[in-house]
Design a protein around this motif. Sequence first.
Motif, PDB file in Angstrom:
ATOM      1  N   GLY A  51       0.809  -1.218   0.000  1.00  0.00           N
ATOM      2  CA  GLY A  51       0.000   0.000   0.000  1.00  0.00           C
ATOM      3  C   GLY A  51       0.837   1.260   0.000  1.00  0.00           C
ATOM      4  O   GLY A  51       0.306   2.370  -0.038  1.00  0.00           O
ATOM      5  N   THR A  52       2.169   1.084   0.061  1.00  0.00           N
ATOM      6  CA  THR A  52       3.098   2.222   0.074  1.00  0.00           C
ATOM      7  C   THR A  52       4.044   2.131  -1.127  1.00  0.00           C
ATOM      8  O   THR A  52       4.107   3.040  -1.950  1.00  0.00           O
ATOM      9  CB  THR A  52       3.885   2.253   1.401  1.00  0.00           C
ATOM     10  OG1 THR A  52       2.957   2.511   2.465  1.00  0.00           O
ATOM     11  CG2 THR A  52       4.969   3.321   1.387  1.00  0.00           C
ATOM     12  N   ILE A  53       4.764   0.990  -1.251  1.00  0.00           N
ATOM     13  CA  ILE A  53       5.667   0.773  -2.392  1.00  0.00           C
ATOM     14  C   ILE A  53       4.947  -0.050  -3.459  1.00  0.00           C
ATOM     15  O   ILE A  53       4.971   0.278  -4.648  1.00  0.00           O
ATOM     16  CB  ILE A  53       6.950   0.034  -1.941  1.00  0.00           C
ATOM     17  CG1 ILE A  53       7.717   0.874  -0.914  1.00  0.00           C
ATOM     18  CG2 ILE A  53       7.836  -0.271  -3.167  1.00  0.00           C
ATOM     19  CD1 ILE A  53       8.899   0.130  -0.296  1.00  0.00           C
ATOM     20  N   ILE A  54       4.338  -1.154  -3.003  1.00  0.00           N
ATOM     21  CA  ILE A  54       3.593  -2.007  -3.945  1.00  0.00           C
ATOM     22  C   ILE A  54       2.114  -2.024  -3.555  1.00  0.00           C
ATOM     23  O   ILE A  54       1.762  -1.700  -2.427  1.00  0.00           O
ATOM     24  CB  ILE A  54       4.172  -3.445  -4.011  1.00  0.00           C
ATOM     25  CG1 ILE A  54       4.131  -4.129  -2.638  1.00  0.00           C
ATOM     26  CG2 ILE A  54       5.599  -3.395  -4.558  1.00  0.00           C
ATOM     27  CD1 ILE A  54       4.630  -5.576  -2.664  1.00  0.00           C
ATOM     28  N   PHE A 100       3.992  -2.648  -8.551  1.00  0.00           N
ATOM     29  CA  PHE A 100       4.463  -1.393  -7.968  1.00  0.00           C
ATOM     30  C   PHE A 100       3.431  -0.284  -8.130  1.00  0.00           C
ATOM     31  O   PHE A 100       2.808  -0.158  -9.191  1.00  0.00           O
ATOM     32  CB  PHE A 100       5.782  -0.964  -8.615  1.00  0.00           C
ATOM     33  CG  PHE A 100       6.959  -1.713  -8.066  1.00  0.00           C
ATOM     34  CD1 PHE A 100       7.684  -1.211  -7.003  1.00  0.00           C
ATOM     35  CD2 PHE A 100       7.312  -2.954  -8.588  1.00  0.00           C
ATOM     36  CE1 PHE A 100       8.751  -1.913  -6.469  1.00  0.00           C
ATOM     37  CE2 PHE A 100       8.374  -3.666  -8.065  1.00  0.00           C
ATOM     38  CZ  PHE A 100       9.097  -3.146  -7.007  1.00  0.00           C
ATOM     39  N   ILE A 101       3.238   0.491  -7.078  1.00  0.00           N
ATOM     40  CA  ILE A 101       2.418   1.691  -7.168  1.00  0.00           C
ATOM     41  C   ILE A 101       3.185   2.674  -8.057  1.00  0.00           C
ATOM     42  O   ILE A 101       4.397   2.861  -7.864  1.00  0.00           O
ATOM     43  CB  ILE A 101       2.160   2.276  -5.760  1.00  0.00           C
ATOM     44  CG1 ILE A 101       1.277   1.297  -4.967  1.00  0.00           C
ATOM     45  CG2 ILE A 101       1.525   3.670  -5.859  1.00  0.00           C
ATOM     46  CD1 ILE A 101       1.118   1.639  -3.501  1.00  0.00           C
ATOM     47  N   PRO A 102       2.524   3.268  -9.062  1.00  0.00           N
ATOM     48  CA  PRO A 102       3.244   4.153  -9.977  1.00  0.00           C
ATOM     49  C   PRO A 102       4.048   5.222  -9.230  1.00  0.00           C
ATOM     50  O   PRO A 102       3.531   5.875  -8.321  1.00  0.00           O
ATOM     51  CB  PRO A 102       2.122   4.779 -10.817  1.00  0.00           C
ATOM     52  CG  PRO A 102       1.041   3.738 -10.820  1.00  0.00           C
ATOM     53  CD  PRO A 102       1.111   3.110  -9.443  1.00  0.00           C
ATOM     54  N   GLY A 103       5.321   5.365  -9.620  1.00  0.00           N
ATOM     55  CA  GLY A 103       6.179   6.391  -9.030  1.00  0.00           C
ATOM     56  C   GLY A 103       6.958   5.947  -7.809  1.00  0.00           C
ATOM     57  O   GLY A 103       7.834   6.672  -7.340  1.00  0.00           O
ATOM     58  N   SER A 104       6.676   4.750  -7.274  1.00  0.00           N
ATOM     59  CA  SER A 104       7.325   4.405  -6.002  1.00  0.00           C
ATOM     60  C   SER A 104       8.817   4.118  -6.166  1.00  0.00           C
ATOM     61  O   SER A 104       9.610   4.461  -5.280  1.00  0.00           O
ATOM     62  CB  SER A 104       6.601   3.260  -5.298  1.00  0.00           C
ATOM     63  OG  SER A 104       6.586   2.091  -6.070  1.00  0.00           O
ATOM     64  N   ASN A 132       0.341   9.839  -2.880  1.00  0.00           N
ATOM     65  CA  ASN A 132       1.136   8.624  -3.072  1.00  0.00           C
ATOM     66  C   ASN A 132       2.575   8.886  -2.619  1.00  0.00           C
ATOM     67  O   ASN A 132       2.911  10.007  -2.220  1.00  0.00           O
ATOM     68  CB  ASN A 132       1.092   8.146  -4.540  1.00  0.00           C
ATOM     69  CG  ASN A 132       1.608   9.200  -5.497  1.00  0.00           C
ATOM     70  OD1 ASN A 132       2.604   9.869  -5.224  1.00  0.00           O
ATOM     71  ND2 ASN A 132       0.914   9.377  -6.624  1.00  0.00           N
ATOM     72  N   LEU A 133       3.407   7.831  -2.684  1.00  0.00           N
ATOM     73  CA  LEU A 133       4.779   7.942  -2.164  1.00  0.00           C
ATOM     74  C   LEU A 133       5.597   8.994  -2.910  1.00  0.00           C
ATOM     75  O   LEU A 133       6.332   9.767  -2.286  1.00  0.00           O
ATOM     76  CB  LEU A 133       5.469   6.570  -2.246  1.00  0.00           C
ATOM     77  CG  LEU A 133       6.900   6.512  -1.714  1.00  0.00           C
ATOM     78  CD1 LEU A 133       6.969   6.921  -0.245  1.00  0.00           C
ATOM     79  CD2 LEU A 133       7.471   5.109  -1.904  1.00  0.00           C
ATOM     80  N   LEU A 134       5.476   9.016  -4.233  1.00  0.00           N
ATOM     81  CA  LEU A 134       6.270   9.979  -5.004  1.00  0.00           C
ATOM     82  C   LEU A 134       5.925  11.417  -4.610  1.00  0.00           C
ATOM     83  O   LEU A 134       6.824  12.247  -4.419  1.00  0.00           O
ATOM     84  CB  LEU A 134       6.073   9.760  -6.510  1.00  0.00           C
ATOM     85  CG  LEU A 134       6.895  10.661  -7.428  1.00  0.00           C
ATOM     86  CD1 LEU A 134       8.391  10.552  -7.146  1.00  0.00           C
ATOM     87  CD2 LEU A 134       6.607  10.347  -8.903  1.00  0.00           C
TER      88      LEU A 134
END
Length: 187
Positions: free
Chosen positions: A14-17, A31-35, A176-178
Motif C-alpha cells: 500500500g506504500t511501495i507495492i 508497484f504503485i506508480p512512481g514508487s 502517493n509515495l512519489l
Amino acid sequence: MSDKHKAIFLDRDGTIIEDSGYISRPDQIKFIPGSIEAIKLLKEAGFKVFVITNQSGVARGYFSEDMLQTIDKVMHRHILNGGTHLDGIYYCPHHPEHGVYPYKQECDCRKPQTGLIKKAVKEHNVDIAQSFMIGDHSCDMEAGANAGLKTLFLLTGHGEKEQSKVKHKPIHTAKNLLEAVKWLLAQ
Ligand SMILES: [Mg+2]
C-alpha cells in the motif's frame, strides 16, 4: 566515531507495492506508480531507505517465511532494475492471536510497536531526529511516532479508510509515495 545517517522508513504494502491482501507469490507484486522513482530520489538525497513491514500472513499460514523472503528479493530486484536500491528490508512475521509458535506471539516488532525500526536504527547508525516514517496505515504513523520519527501519511493502499484512525498527526499527507517524497525534499 562514525557519522549518523538520515533515513526513511517505508511501509511495503500500500506504500511501495499495491496492497492486494496478503501477497503470497512474487507474481502478485505490482508497484504503485512512481514508487521506485521516489526511492531513487531519496537515495540521491542521501537518505538510507528501509522497508518496515508487518507480514502476519506468515503466522496465519498463508505463506512461509521463505516465500516472504523470496517476494522481498523479487521486489528488490525490480527496484535494482529501476536504478536504485533499499538499504534493508525488516519484516514482522508474527501475530498475537493467529498461527502457531514461534509465529504466534506477542512480539515487540509488529507495528505500531517499534522493534523493527529500532533494529534498523541500531544496525545502520540512524539519526532519528533527521528521519521519517512513511505509510498508508494508522499503525505506520503510530510506530513512527513511537520511535520518535516524523511521519508522512499516504492515501494509497488503506490510506483513505485509515485516515480517520490516525492518532499521531503526520507532518504531511500525500496522494502517493512519489508526491510525499517530492514534498519532503522541497522542505
Ligand atoms: Mg501498508
